[in-house]
Write a protein that holds these residues in place. Structure first.
Motif, PDB file in Angstrom:
ATOM      1  N   THR A 165       0.855  -1.192   0.000  1.00 54.17           N
ATOM      2  CA  THR A 165       0.000   0.000   0.000  1.00 54.17           C
ATOM      3  C   THR A 165       0.885   1.235   0.000  1.00 54.17           C
ATOM      4  O   THR A 165       2.027   1.202   0.461  1.00 54.17           O
ATOM      5  CB  THR A 165      -0.917   0.000   1.242  1.00 54.17           C
ATOM      6  N   ILE A 166       0.352   2.334  -0.511  1.00 57.79           N
ATOM      7  CA  ILE A 166       1.060   3.607  -0.479  1.00 57.79           C
ATOM      8  C   ILE A 166       0.195   4.625   0.258  1.00 57.79           C
ATOM      9  O   ILE A 166      -1.037   4.604   0.169  1.00 57.79           O
ATOM     10  CB  ILE A 166       1.386   4.102  -1.913  1.00 57.79           C
ATOM     11  N   LEU A 167       0.836   5.480   1.033  1.00 59.61           N
ATOM     12  CA  LEU A 167       0.175   6.608   1.694  1.00 59.61           C
ATOM     13  C   LEU A 167       0.803   7.871   1.125  1.00 59.61           C
ATOM     14  O   LEU A 167       2.015   8.049   1.214  1.00 59.61           O
ATOM     15  CB  LEU A 167       0.348   6.530   3.210  1.00 59.61           C
ATOM     16  N   VAL A 168      -0.018   8.705   0.519  1.00 64.22           N
ATOM     17  CA  VAL A 168       0.460   9.913  -0.151  1.00 64.22           C
ATOM     18  C   VAL A 168      -0.241  11.129   0.436  1.00 64.22           C
ATOM     19  O   VAL A 168      -1.447  11.094   0.716  1.00 64.22           O
ATOM     20  CB  VAL A 168       0.173   9.871  -1.675  1.00 64.22           C
ATOM     21  N   GLU A 190      -3.670   0.619  -3.125  1.00 71.80           N
ATOM     22  CA  GLU A 190      -2.766  -0.464  -3.467  1.00 71.80           C
ATOM     23  C   GLU A 190      -1.585   0.055  -4.275  1.00 71.80           C
ATOM     24  O   GLU A 190      -1.733   0.918  -5.139  1.00 71.80           O
ATOM     25  CB  GLU A 190      -3.505  -1.529  -4.274  1.00 71.80           C
ATOM     26  N   PHE A 191      -0.397  -0.488  -3.992  1.00 77.53           N
ATOM     27  CA  PHE A 191       0.827  -0.054  -4.673  1.00 77.53           C
ATOM     28  C   PHE A 191       1.857  -1.157  -4.465  1.00 77.53           C
ATOM     29  O   PHE A 191       2.330  -1.363  -3.347  1.00 77.53           O
ATOM     30  CB  PHE A 191       1.318   1.268  -4.082  1.00 77.53           C
ATOM     31  N   ALA A 192       2.182  -1.866  -5.529  1.00 82.95           N
ATOM     32  CA  ALA A 192       3.084  -3.016  -5.412  1.00 82.95           C
ATOM     33  C   ALA A 192       4.407  -2.621  -4.753  1.00 82.95           C
ATOM     34  O   ALA A 192       4.935  -1.530  -4.989  1.00 82.95           O
ATOM     35  CB  ALA A 192       3.353  -3.614  -6.791  1.00 82.95           C
ATOM     36  N   GLN A 193       4.936  -3.542  -3.924  1.00 81.89           N
ATOM     37  CA  GLN A 193       6.144  -3.221  -3.170  1.00 81.89           C
ATOM     38  C   GLN A 193       7.348  -2.944  -4.065  1.00 81.89           C
ATOM     39  O   GLN A 193       8.248  -2.201  -3.667  1.00 81.89           O
ATOM     40  CB  GLN A 193       6.469  -4.370  -2.206  1.00 81.89           C
ATOM     41  N   ASP A 194       7.373  -3.534  -5.245  1.00 80.14           N
ATOM     42  CA  ASP A 194       8.507  -3.315  -6.144  1.00 80.14           C
ATOM     43  C   ASP A 194       8.226  -2.257  -7.208  1.00 80.14           C
ATOM     44  O   ASP A 194       9.029  -2.054  -8.110  1.00 80.14           O
ATOM     45  CB  ASP A 194       8.916  -4.620  -6.823  1.00 80.14           C
ATOM     46  N   ARG A 195       7.104  -1.597  -7.116  1.00 78.12           N
ATOM     47  CA  ARG A 195       6.765  -0.551  -8.089  1.00 78.12           C
ATOM     48  C   ARG A 195       7.511   0.736  -7.757  1.00 78.12           C
ATOM     49  O   ARG A 195       7.484   1.186  -6.605  1.00 78.12           O
ATOM     50  CB  ARG A 195       5.258  -0.298  -8.078  1.00 78.12           C
ATOM     51  N   PRO A 196       8.172   1.355  -8.709  1.00 75.41           N
ATOM     52  CA  PRO A 196       8.875   2.613  -8.420  1.00 75.41           C
ATOM     53  C   PRO A 196       7.872   3.727  -8.085  1.00 75.41           C
ATOM     54  O   PRO A 196       6.727   3.714  -8.549  1.00 75.41           O
ATOM     55  CB  PRO A 196       9.606   2.925  -9.728  1.00 75.41           C
ATOM     56  N   PHE A 197       8.318   4.661  -7.283  1.00 75.68           N
ATOM     57  CA  PHE A 197       7.494   5.835  -7.043  1.00 75.68           C
ATOM     58  C   PHE A 197       7.311   6.612  -8.349  1.00 75.68           C
ATOM     59  O   PHE A 197       8.222   6.654  -9.181  1.00 75.68           O
ATOM     60  CB  PHE A 197       8.146   6.761  -6.019  1.00 75.68           C
TER      61      PHE A 197
END
Length: 209
Positions: A165-168, A190-197
């Protein structure tokens, strides 16, 4: 009136003022949002139950599209994750914007004549609230200045990973204002752990109501 917002043709500029309305993110709400960011956001039953467990209400939401309202008065949208505006930057006055809608909502305060400096200060304070509990943002970027109907701007985005997950925390365009107004929001999704910012300019497309 702020230079960021210009009156429509035929309107009296003296009757139109920029306005910044805020419902701040305090330490308690920041902790609640961090806890929600640790949940599986692919399962709306789990996240919906958790938000109701925080005492967030489905009654008295300020807009038709909002799913919940926090105890402090924030509208919460959940179509693509969690989207929680805590600052709005807009104009009041004239025939098109006669009322200060956000300034009249429970828990919100508005400042007439406020502009970009005040809007950005509210955003920075919110980022600090999360950094006090999570440490510095893992991603802290700013867009290059550019022009829209709202004028020249450069937006700051801060983000933390929470597993998948990402918190923005960052700004977005208010979708109900035809691109004229801005809001600063907390987004959890949701935001994959290996996905670049994302690059700074691409954060806006990540934030969705």
């Amino acid at each position: 009136m702020s230079e960021d917002h210009q009156p429509e043709p035929g309107e009296d500029e003296a009757d139109i003022e920029s306005c910044v309305a805020e419902c701040p993110i305090d330490a308690e709400l920041a902790a609640q949002l961090i806890g929600l960011a640790d949940l599986p956001w692919h399962d709306p039953a789990v996240t919906g139950r958790a938000m109701r467990g925080l005492g967030w209400s489905t009654d008295g939401v300020p807009t038709d599209e909002a799913r919940f309202v926090t105890a402090a008065g924030h509208a919460v949208y959940t179509d693509y994750g969690l989207y929680l505006p805590f600052v709005h930057y807009y104009v009041v006055g004239g025939e098109l914007w006669p009322d200060d809608f956000w300034g009249s909502q429970p828990g919100w305060t508005s400042q007439r004549g406020a502009g970009r400096e005040e809007f950005e200060a509210c955003l920075d304070v919110a980022i600090d609230r999360f950094a006090e509990q999570l440490g510095p943002p893992e991603c802290d970027v700013r867009t290059e200045g550019r022009y829209l109907a709202i004028g020249r701007y450069s937006w700051r985005y801060a983000a933390w990973r929470r597993g998948g997950t990402i918190l923005v925390v960052g700004p977005a365009l208010d979708g109900y204002s035809y691109g004229q107004d801005e809001e600063a929001v907390v987004y959890v999704g949701e935001f994959a752990q290996d996905r670049p910012f994302p690059a700074a300019a691409d954060f806006l497309s990540l934030l969705r109501k």
